[in-house]
Design a protein around this motif. Sequence first.
Motif, PDB file in Angstrom:
ATOM      1  N   ARG A   1      -9.596  -1.535  -0.587  1.00 28.02           N
ATOM      2  CA  ARG A   1      -8.803  -2.105   0.508  1.00 28.02           C
ATOM      3  C   ARG A   1      -7.496  -1.348   0.695  1.00 28.02           C
ATOM      4  NH1 ARG A   1      -9.768  -8.246  -1.619  1.00 28.02           N
ATOM      5  NH2 ARG A   1     -11.888  -8.547  -0.790  1.00 28.02           N
ATOM      6  N   VAL A   2      -6.858  -0.974  -0.427  1.00 26.96           N
ATOM      7  CA  VAL A   2      -5.601  -0.225  -0.338  1.00 26.96           C
ATOM      8  C   VAL A   2      -5.851   1.151   0.277  1.00 26.96           C
ATOM      9  CG1 VAL A   2      -3.768   0.889  -1.679  1.00 26.96           C
ATOM     10  CG2 VAL A   2      -4.479  -1.432  -2.231  1.00 26.96           C
ATOM     11  N   LEU A   3      -6.922   1.824  -0.152  1.00 30.60           N
ATOM     12  CA  LEU A   3      -7.241   3.140   0.392  1.00 30.60           C
ATOM     13  C   LEU A   3      -7.544   3.058   1.889  1.00 30.60           C
ATOM     14  CD1 LEU A   3      -9.469   4.632  -2.463  1.00 30.60           C
ATOM     15  CD2 LEU A   3      -7.073   5.147  -1.935  1.00 30.60           C
ATOM     16  N   THR A   4      -8.184   1.965   2.291  1.00 28.51           N
ATOM     17  CA  THR A   4      -8.482   1.775   3.720  1.00 28.51           C
ATOM     18  C   THR A   4      -7.187   1.636   4.514  1.00 28.51           C
ATOM     19  OG1 THR A   4     -10.605   0.743   3.247  1.00 28.51           O
ATOM     20  CG2 THR A   4      -9.624   0.299   5.397  1.00 28.51           C
ATOM     21  N   LYS A   5      -6.258   0.860   3.981  1.00 27.84           N
ATOM     22  CA  LYS A   5      -4.981   0.692   4.664  1.00 27.84           C
ATOM     23  C   LYS A   5      -4.226   2.016   4.774  1.00 27.84           C
ATOM     24  CE  LYS A   5      -3.802  -4.168   4.111  1.00 27.84           C
ATOM     25  NZ  LYS A   5      -3.681  -4.317   5.590  1.00 27.84           N
TER      26      LYS A   5
ATOM     27  N   ALA B   1       0.828  -1.204   0.000  1.00 26.16           N
ATOM     28  CA  ALA B   1       0.000   0.000   0.000  1.00 26.16           C
ATOM     29  C   ALA B   1       0.863   1.255   0.000  1.00 26.16           C
ATOM     30  CB  ALA B   1      -0.940  -0.014   1.209  1.00 26.16           C
ATOM     31  N   ALA B   2       1.944   1.223   0.779  1.00 29.15           N
ATOM     32  CA  ALA B   2       2.845   2.379   0.830  1.00 29.15           C
ATOM     33  C   ALA B   2       3.503   2.625  -0.519  1.00 29.15           C
ATOM     34  CB  ALA B   2       3.905   2.166   1.908  1.00 29.15           C
ATOM     35  N   ASP B   3       3.850   1.547  -1.237  1.00 32.11           N
ATOM     36  CA  ASP B   3       4.437   1.696  -2.569  1.00 32.11           C
ATOM     37  C   ASP B   3       3.436   2.321  -3.543  1.00 32.11           C
ATOM     38  OD1 ASP B   3       6.866   0.613  -1.810  1.00 32.11           O
ATOM     39  OD2 ASP B   3       6.342  -1.415  -2.421  1.00 32.11           O
TER      40      ASP B   3
ATOM     41  N   ILE C   1      -1.353   6.598  -6.435  1.00 28.53           N
ATOM     42  CA  ILE C   1      -2.765   6.874  -6.181  1.00 28.53           C
ATOM     43  C   ILE C   1      -2.991   8.357  -5.907  1.00 28.53           C
ATOM     44  CG2 ILE C   1      -4.654   6.472  -4.548  1.00 28.53           C
ATOM     45  CD1 ILE C   1      -3.737   3.585  -4.337  1.00 28.53           C
ATOM     46  N   ALA C   2      -2.085   8.974  -5.152  1.00 29.50           N
ATOM     47  CA  ALA C   2      -2.200  10.410  -4.880  1.00 29.50           C
ATOM     48  C   ALA C   2      -2.114  11.210  -6.173  1.00 29.50           C
ATOM     49  CB  ALA C   2      -1.105  10.846  -3.913  1.00 29.50           C
TER      50      ALA C   2
END
Length: 231
Positions: free
Chosen positions: A221-225, A176-178, A183-184
């Motif tokens: 799910r990634v945005l939630t993390k 998710a951090a990668d 995404i931003a």
Amino acid sequence: MAQGSFVAYYRVSTARQGASGLGLEAQKEAVRRYLNGGDWTIKAEFVEIESGRKSDRPELERALSTARLHRVPLIVANVSRLTRSSAFLHRLLEAGVEVRFCDLPEIEGPTGRFLLQQMAAVAELEAGMIASRTKAALQAAKARGKKLGGNRGVVMSDATRAAGRAARTLKADGRAADLAPTIAELQAAGITSLGGIAKALNERGIPTARGGEWSPMQVSRVLTKLAEKAA
């Protein structure tokens, strides 16, 4: 001839790059020779201007993150570019990225990872000392009647299972951090829906953690993390 996509990493020291023969242009030429035509693309290139004795290399961290994001190998011109710090070598092994060295063209995949492991070991202790200590430990275990190798009927404890779950969570958090910068960037460009982000990630050739294509649910799910991490 090489095929597929790669992320290239170059490290130069301005004080010595001309005399060493390993300047930026020389490294780029080494990468071109390694790829040797073929059906390949360079996803991104990163240049580090820093001492080889330092293990804190921001451009390398960006290169590793990009390689993980696209699930492609990291390509380096010369093995000496990455091998002066045992701490750094361990970091590279933990990054989960395949590394290709242009001056060792036959070393890749599991063999390449094994090579890095050996480099890290040699940086800490001489190979002979490691072999001697391993042999002594096995002989001592055998003398105590300990069975070596095979299935000894070990059953995972609750703590072991919990550790496994924690490891999987850590890996998902790292993925998710990668993805966060990409995404931003998409959101800043006005792509904010789950479906829109999924489509954009697929168009950019960025796979999911399991190597498949993105769906709106996976993006959610990634945005939630990321939201949990920011909270």
